[in-house]
Design an enzyme around this catalytic site. Structure first.
Site, PDB file in Angstrom:
ATOM      1  N   ASP A 221       0.866  -1.170   0.000  1.00 39.91           N
ATOM      2  CA  ASP A 221       0.000   0.000   0.000  1.00 39.91           C
ATOM      3  C   ASP A 221       0.908   1.227   0.000  1.00 39.91           C
ATOM      4  OD1 ASP A 221      -2.910   1.076   0.771  1.00 39.91           O
ATOM      5  OD2 ASP A 221      -1.427   2.196   1.938  1.00 39.91           O
TER       6      ASP A 221
ATOM      7  N   GLU B  17      -1.409  -1.333  -5.738  1.00 41.51           N
ATOM      8  CA  GLU B  17      -2.649  -0.746  -6.232  1.00 41.51           C
ATOM      9  C   GLU B  17      -2.419  -0.131  -7.604  1.00 41.51           C
ATOM     10  OE1 GLU B  17      -4.951   1.330  -2.607  1.00 41.51           O
ATOM     11  OE2 GLU B  17      -2.824   1.732  -2.752  1.00 41.51           O
TER      12      GLU B  17
ATOM     13  N   CYS C   8     -13.551 -10.231   7.583  1.00 41.75           N
ATOM     14  CA  CYS C   8     -14.919 -10.645   7.253  1.00 41.75           C
ATOM     15  C   CYS C   8     -15.413 -10.061   5.932  1.00 41.75           C
ATOM     16  CB  CYS C   8     -15.886 -10.262   8.382  1.00 41.75           C
ATOM     17  SG  CYS C   8     -16.169  -8.483   8.498  1.00 41.75           S
TER      18      CYS C   8
ATOM     19  N   CYS D 134     -16.756  -7.309  12.889  1.00 38.15           N
ATOM     20  CA  CYS D 134     -16.023  -8.387  13.593  1.00 38.15           C
ATOM     21  C   CYS D 134     -14.926  -7.853  14.509  1.00 38.15           C
ATOM     22  CB  CYS D 134     -15.441  -9.379  12.599  1.00 38.15           C
ATOM     23  SG  CYS D 134     -14.001  -8.744  11.721  1.00 38.15           S
TER      24      CYS D 134
ATOM     25  N   ASP E  24      -3.016   1.191   6.870  1.00 38.19           N
ATOM     26  CA  ASP E  24      -2.168   0.963   5.700  1.00 38.19           C
ATOM     27  C   ASP E  24      -1.861  -0.525   5.530  1.00 38.19           C
ATOM     28  OD1 ASP E  24      -2.076   3.659   5.084  1.00 38.19           O
ATOM     29  OD2 ASP E  24      -0.312   4.010   6.354  1.00 38.19           O
TER      30      ASP E  24
HETATM   31 ZN   LIG Z   1     -14.568  -7.526   9.803  1.00 40.16          ZN
END
Ligand SMILES: [Zn+2]
Length: 401
Positions: A165, A249, A319, A338, A345
């Site tokens: 990143d 990216e 999640c 979660c 980052d």
């Molecule tokens: Zn999560």
């Protein structure tokens, strides 16, 4: 050498001028071969007969460079070619190895119409010379020789995959939690630069003191460029040596930097804020960082991937929940579903890696043969797992500096 570079610049500008006038008159793009005929005319015309004092090959190369600049523009890769100014990127190229001789033992090179010239060696030349480029940078002259030789198919030493990143506060954050602090060479030298720029503005333009001050400013710019290049090379070498697959990216650096000015019709929003960000982006050389990573991984037998950038910093790697609220602050990530917690980052880097691995696991119709092979090689790789690790401590790793 300055004169040869000046001739090349003149040829570029004449050709660009002709190309524009021709376009305005409704004519078609003038090809490289057709432009070479114009060059013969310029070298014979009384007003520009001095062009014939410099080797014709170097001037043909200037035309070739302009042709490439146009092709890049047509393909949307670059802006429209601009006229060249004196003292900016002065260079000329001998395209054929027959035109020059390198005597490495004695540290000298023979160049047409210049004779034998001594040089200080940067590195030993391997293979057969193909072409030579002479360039100037802040009153120093360089010669680069391109060579050709066989390379044995590289076998990657590293086996793991990593996501990166890119950011302002941290230049690069890796998906394993390590990060590289920004160099900000521009900021570091900015005060010194401002001082000498002020000094220059107080002098009478083109006076000898003005020239001295200008040389100082140019030298600071060169220091900045050198520091940045050194930083980028060390960083990309370390990363490409230690990882078999690197994913980043897919940021459009050109577009990001262009947006601040906006167009003439609609001036950009937040011009000031964006200009600051732009300077940081350009200062840190993200575009160059990707370019170096790509070719160094290729050399090492590794793989370089770019993945779509949207929501990488807002998606929970545990999640999959996508929410702006996941990002509590600029640096803290806390999933609202979660309660997965990490540095924002690092989360971005993990998501980049996940996307890259997802791309590899599904057979793509566009580039079929390659991806399957990559997937095989990466399957055995150790993947830093995001799930279950609730780490907020960040391991500090100093790669360069
Ligand atoms: Zn999560």
């Amino acid at each position: 050498m300055r004169r040869f570079a000046g001739c090349g610049r003149k040829v570029w500008n004449l050709a660009l001028n002709l190309q524009q006038a021709n376009y305005a008159a409704g004519g078609k793009y003038i090809s490289y071969a057709a432009m070479c005929k114009h060059l013969t005319g310029w070298r014979a015309a009384p007003a520009t007969v001095w062009l014939s004092d410099a080797p014709v090959h170097t001037q043909q190369q200037a035309l070739k460079d302009l042709d490439r600049a146009y092709q890049n523009f047509f393909a949307g890769r670059a802006d429209f070619p601009t006229f060249k100014k004196k003292g900016r990127g002065d260079s000329f190229r001998y395209p054929d190895a027959k035109q020059f001789k390198v005597d490495q033992g004695n540290g000298r090179i023979f160049l047409p119409k210049l004779g034998w010239i001594r040089y200080r060696n940067g590195r030993t030349l391997l293979g057969t010379p193909r072409n030579a480029t002479v360039s100037a940078a802040a009153s120093e002259w360089f010669v680069s020789v391109q060579t050709q030789y066989e390379v044995i198919e590289p076998v990657p030493v590293a086996t793991d995959a990593i996501g990166i990143d890119l950011g302002i506060v941290r230049f690069a954050t890796l998906s394993d939690g390590a990060f590289i602090a920004p160099l900000n060479s521009f900021k570091k030298h900015q005060q010194r630069l401002a001082k000498y720029q002020r000094c220059m503005s107080r002098k009478v333009k083109f006076s000898s003191n003005w020239r001295k001050a200008k040389a100082k400013v140019t030298a600071i710019h060169r220091d900045i460029a050198n520091a940045r290049n050194d930083f980028l090379h060390k960083t990309t070498t370390t990363i490409s040596n230690n990882h078999a697959l690197v994913a980043v990216e897919d940021l459009e650096v050109v577009n990001m930097t262009r947006s601040a000015q906006g167009t003439v019709a609609t001036s950009g929003k937040n011009v000031r804020a964006k200009a600051g960000l732009n300077r940081s982006i350009l200062d840190q050389g993200w575009g160059e960082f990707r370019r170096q990573l790509a070719y160094k991984l290729n050399w090492n037998g590794g793989f370089f991937m770019q993945v779509p950038a949207h929501h990488t910093s807002q998606t929970c790697p545990c999640c999959g929940h996508v929410d702006k609220a996941n990002r509590k602050t600029q640096s803290a990530f806390l999933c609202t579903i979660c309660w997965y917690e990490n540095n924002a980052d690092v989360v971005g880097a993990i998501n980049v890696l996940d996307r890259a691995l997802a791309q590899l696991s599904q057979p793509s119709t566009e580039e079929g043969p390659d991806t399957a092979q990559i997937a095989c090689e990466v399957n055995g790789a150790v993947r830093p797992s995001a799930a279950g690790t609730h780490r907020s401590d960040v391991q500090e790793v100093l790669y360069a500096q």
